[in-house]
Design a protein around this motif. Structure first.
Motif, short mmCIF file in Angstrom:
data_model
loop_
_atom_site.label_atom_id
_atom_site.label_comp_id
_atom_site.label_asym_id
_atom_site.label_seq_id
_atom_site.Cartn_x
_atom_site.Cartn_y
_atom_site.Cartn_z
N VAL A 234 0.87 -1.17 0.00
CA VAL A 234 0.00 0.00 0.00
C VAL A 234 0.91 1.22 0.00
CG1 VAL A 234 -1.84 1.24 1.18
CG2 VAL A 234 -1.75 -1.26 1.29
N LEU A 235 0.89 1.97 -1.09
CA LEU A 235 1.79 3.11 -1.25
C LEU A 235 1.02 4.41 -1.11
CD1 LEU A 235 2.53 0.82 -3.72
CD2 LEU A 235 4.60 2.21 -3.63
N ASP A 305 10.06 2.21 10.48
CA ASP A 305 8.85 1.47 10.10
C ASP A 305 7.99 1.34 11.35
OD1 ASP A 305 9.41 -0.20 7.24
OD2 ASP A 305 11.18 0.48 8.32
N TYR A 306 6.68 1.39 11.13
CA TYR A 306 5.73 1.35 12.24
C TYR A 306 4.72 0.25 11.99
CZ TYR A 306 7.70 6.05 12.45
OH TYR A 306 8.57 7.12 12.47
N PHE A 307 4.41 -0.52 13.03
CA PHE A 307 3.44 -1.60 12.95
C PHE A 307 2.25 -1.21 13.83
CE2 PHE A 307 7.24 -3.33 11.40
CZ PHE A 307 7.01 -4.56 10.78
N VAL A 308 1.13 -0.91 13.20
CA VAL A 308 0.00 -0.31 13.91
C VAL A 308 -1.23 -1.21 13.75
CG1 VAL A 308 -1.47 1.73 14.08
CG2 VAL A 308 0.93 1.98 13.45
N PRO A 309 -1.98 -1.48 14.83
CA PRO A 309 -3.22 -2.26 14.69
C PRO A 309 -4.12 -1.66 13.62
CG PRO A 309 -2.69 -1.95 17.01
CD PRO A 309 -1.71 -1.11 16.23
N SER A 310 -4.75 -2.53 12.85
CA SER A 310 -5.48 -2.07 11.67
C SER A 310 -6.58 -1.07 12.00
CB SER A 310 -6.08 -3.29 10.95
OG SER A 310 -6.64 -2.91 9.72
N ASP A 311 -7.23 -1.23 13.16
CA ASP A 311 -8.31 -0.31 13.49
C ASP A 311 -7.80 1.08 13.88
OD1 ASP A 311 -7.19 -1.15 15.87
OD2 ASP A 311 -9.10 -1.31 16.94
N LYS A 312 -6.47 1.22 14.04
CA LYS A 312 -5.88 2.53 14.36
C LYS A 312 -5.04 3.08 13.19
CE LYS A 312 -7.41 2.14 18.59
NZ LYS A 312 -6.50 1.76 19.67
N ALA A 313 -5.02 2.33 12.08
CA ALA A 313 -4.10 2.69 10.98
C ALA A 313 -4.45 4.03 10.35
CB ALA A 313 -4.11 1.59 9.92
N ASP A 314 -5.73 4.31 10.14
CA ASP A 314 -6.10 5.59 9.53
C ASP A 314 -5.77 6.76 10.44
OD1 ASP A 314 -7.33 5.17 6.82
OD2 ASP A 314 -8.55 3.77 7.97
N ALA A 315 -5.94 6.57 11.75
CA ALA A 315 -5.59 7.64 12.70
C ALA A 315 -4.09 7.89 12.68
CB ALA A 315 -6.04 7.25 14.11
N TYR A 334 5.33 3.48 2.11
CA TYR A 334 4.70 2.27 1.62
C TYR A 334 4.65 1.28 2.78
CZ TYR A 334 9.15 -0.29 1.15
OH TYR A 334 10.34 -0.92 1.39
N GLY A 335 3.74 0.36 2.67
CA GLY A 335 3.59 -0.61 3.74
C GLY A 335 2.82 -1.81 3.25
N THR A 336 2.46 -2.67 4.18
CA THR A 336 1.69 -3.84 3.81
C THR A 336 0.68 -4.13 4.91
OG1 THR A 336 1.85 -6.13 3.02
CG2 THR A 336 3.29 -5.52 4.86
N ILE A 337 -0.04 -5.20 4.73
CA ILE A 337 -1.06 -5.63 5.68
C ILE A 337 -0.63 -7.00 6.20
CG2 ILE A 337 -3.49 -6.25 5.96
CD1 ILE A 337 -3.94 -4.39 3.42
N VAL A 358 -5.16 -7.88 12.93
CA VAL A 358 -4.55 -7.44 11.67
C VAL A 358 -3.72 -6.19 11.94
CG1 VAL A 358 -4.97 -6.70 9.30
CG2 VAL A 358 -6.52 -8.34 10.37
N ILE A 359 -2.57 -6.10 11.28
CA ILE A 359 -1.66 -4.97 11.49
C ILE A 359 -1.35 -4.33 10.14
CG2 ILE A 359 0.71 -4.37 12.15
CD1 ILE A 359 0.50 -6.57 14.26
N ASN A 360 -1.36 -3.01 10.11
CA ASN A 360 -0.88 -2.28 8.94
C ASN A 360 0.53 -1.78 9.23
OD1 ASN A 360 -3.96 -2.01 8.83
ND2 ASN A 360 -3.34 -1.30 6.80
N THR A 361 1.44 -1.95 8.28
CA THR A 361 2.77 -1.40 8.45
C THR A 361 2.91 -0.13 7.64
OG1 THR A 361 3.84 -2.53 6.59
CG2 THR A 361 3.68 -3.75 8.65
N PHE A 362 3.72 0.77 8.16
CA PHE A 362 4.06 2.00 7.47
C PHE A 362 5.58 2.00 7.31
CE2 PHE A 362 0.08 2.64 9.51
CZ PHE A 362 -0.65 3.46 8.68
#
Length: 438
Positions: A234-235, A305-315, A334-337, A358-362
């Motif tokens: 995800v870029l 790089d940051y690993f953030v819980p998916s429900d907090k990723a947009d914040a 860029y990151g991944t899921i 689920v975690i989103n990475t940045f």
């Protein structure tokens, strides 16, 4: 040091070559007294015994791509590139030396019809160096990190003993805290890795190009796909202030007819490596044209790089984008899921926090910073780190972060942090291994 030189088969360089005084970030300069280039694991053991006897802090160094002095020491640096043992130990398992680069290992596996299960974008990084921090990439969607493919380790402890450690058994805690443990509890000599059958090519899809869709929506759509994806990126481009989602599936050969919207990419791993390394060259070229730098010597690489819980990723993304707006210094993130840790994973220092499904990475921002902007951007990174931790995420420890007990206690929790220290005290009683953290 001449006594040590006589005890090893490899070479000892004193004075140390200048490149060993810095890592990729160039933020810190710590010239080591000497560099040891071991040829064998026994050389590593002899070096650590000598360091233990004389109270010399010793770090293992692979490619030196860390961004916070993790591979620097004022005393001894072990250049692990000579540790390249290879043995196929099972149908889908191999034993490899810590000095193997992932690119060379992938080539060796490909010749056997095999492949690594997870790879990052950089062929030149070493097995030992990566496993000391994690190793995540576009292939981590359902498989976790490179550390999650490890079934056993041969570890040189802080007294020079060689220990075979597995997730179960008498040295289970050493196994758990050496992976992602920054070389604090022992040096990896060999890793026993799960591997897979090789599918070298990929069908690449640019899904919803330049979409303004939320990360929460993208995450659900990717994970709910009828056929699982093998790669996900995800870029976010600063120039457009929008996202692009890249998805791919591995294939053994080019299909006779491409699916709609697909692009065939031969040798996909090599393609990704070329694309990733090209970004840094573009940034430096732009700074030269703007008169902000004359050469690589004029810039610093602030990475994280940051690993953030998916429900907090947009914040987190909103906070992140408010801090990093200048396209001169980064092209975006860029990151991944990532699904939650793979079943059976017991790695307490993994950047994948245990509480999230689920975690989103940045990944990034991979900043190239002129000296005149360095203090300003360090402060921005500190704010991003604080936001990540406040939202229940974790920071990837190969990058820039505060090297303090308070930070590690906050990142991992007091119980895990104290357990890490206890394992270090047991296996490195002289506290000579790794950069000073605690």
């Amino acid at each position: 040091m001449q006594e040590l030189a006589r005890r090893i088969r490899g070479s000892l360089l004193e004075p140390a070559p200048g490149e060993f005084a810095r890592d990729f970030s160039r933020l810190t300069r710590i010239p080591p007294r000497a560099v040891v280039r071991p040829q064998t694991v026994e050389d590593v053991q002899e070096t650590v015994r000598y360091a233990h006897q004389h109270g010399l802090r010793t770090v293992a160094r692979g490619h030196g791509c860390s961004a916070n002095g993790q591979a620097l020491s004022e005393h001894l640096v072990l250049d692990i590139h000579g540790l390249t043992a290879f043995e196929r130990t099972g149908e889908l398992e191999v034993k490899v030396g810590a000095g193997f680069t992932w690119g060379d290992l992938q080539d060796r596996l490909n010749a056997l019809g095999l492949s690594n299960i997870v790879l990052t974008d950089y062929r030149s990084h070493t097995v030992g160096g990566t496993l000391s921090v994690g190793g995540f990439g576009s292939m981590s969607l359902f498989h976790g990190g490179q550390v999650d493919q490890v079934v056993a380790l041969d570890i040189v402890t802080g007294t020079g003993e060689l220990v075979h450690a597995r997730p179960e058994g008498p040295h289970a805690r050493l196994f758990q805290y050496t992976l992602c443990g920054l070389g604090q509890t022992g040096f990896i000599a060999h890793a026993y890795l799960k591997v897979a059958r090789n599918r070298p090519h990929a069908l690449n899809f640019a899904d919803s190009p330049y979409s303004t869709e939320t990360l929460a929506s993208i995450t659900r759509r990717v994970l709910d796909a009828p056929q699982p994806w093998d790669h996900c990126l995800v870029l976010h481009y600063l120039a457009f202030q929008q996202n692009m989602v890249l998805l791919a599936r591995d294939v053994e050969e080019e299909p006779a007819e491409l699916p709609e919207g697909a692009q065939f990419l031969p040798e996909f791993y090599r393609y990704k490596n070329t694309a990733a390394t090209g970004v840094m060259s573009q940034l430096l070229h732009g700074l030269k044209e703007a008169g902000l730098a004359k050469s690589e010597e004029d810039v610093f690489h602030l990475w994280n790089d940051y690993f953030v819980p998916s429900d907090k990723a947009d914040a987190f993304r909103q906070i992140h984008q408010s801090l990093f707006k200048d396209p001169r210094f980064t092209m975006g993130t860029y990151g991944t899921i990532l699904r939650a840790r793979p079943p059976g994973s017991r790695l307490p220092l993994s950047p994948m926090s245990s509480g999230a499904e689920v975690i989103n990475t940045f990944s990034g921002p991979y900043h190239t910073i002129p000296k005149s902007f360095l203090d300003e951007y360090r402060a921005k990174f500190d704010q991003a780190i604080d936001a990540c931790l406040s939202l229940g995420g974790r920071v990837y420890l190969y990058g820039y972060h505060p090297k303090s007990a308070d930070f590690y206690r906050r990142q991992f929790g007091a119980e895990t942090f104290e357990a890490w220290r206890a394992v270090k005290a047991e296996y490195d009683p002289g506290s000579i291994l790794g950069a000073p953290l605690f």
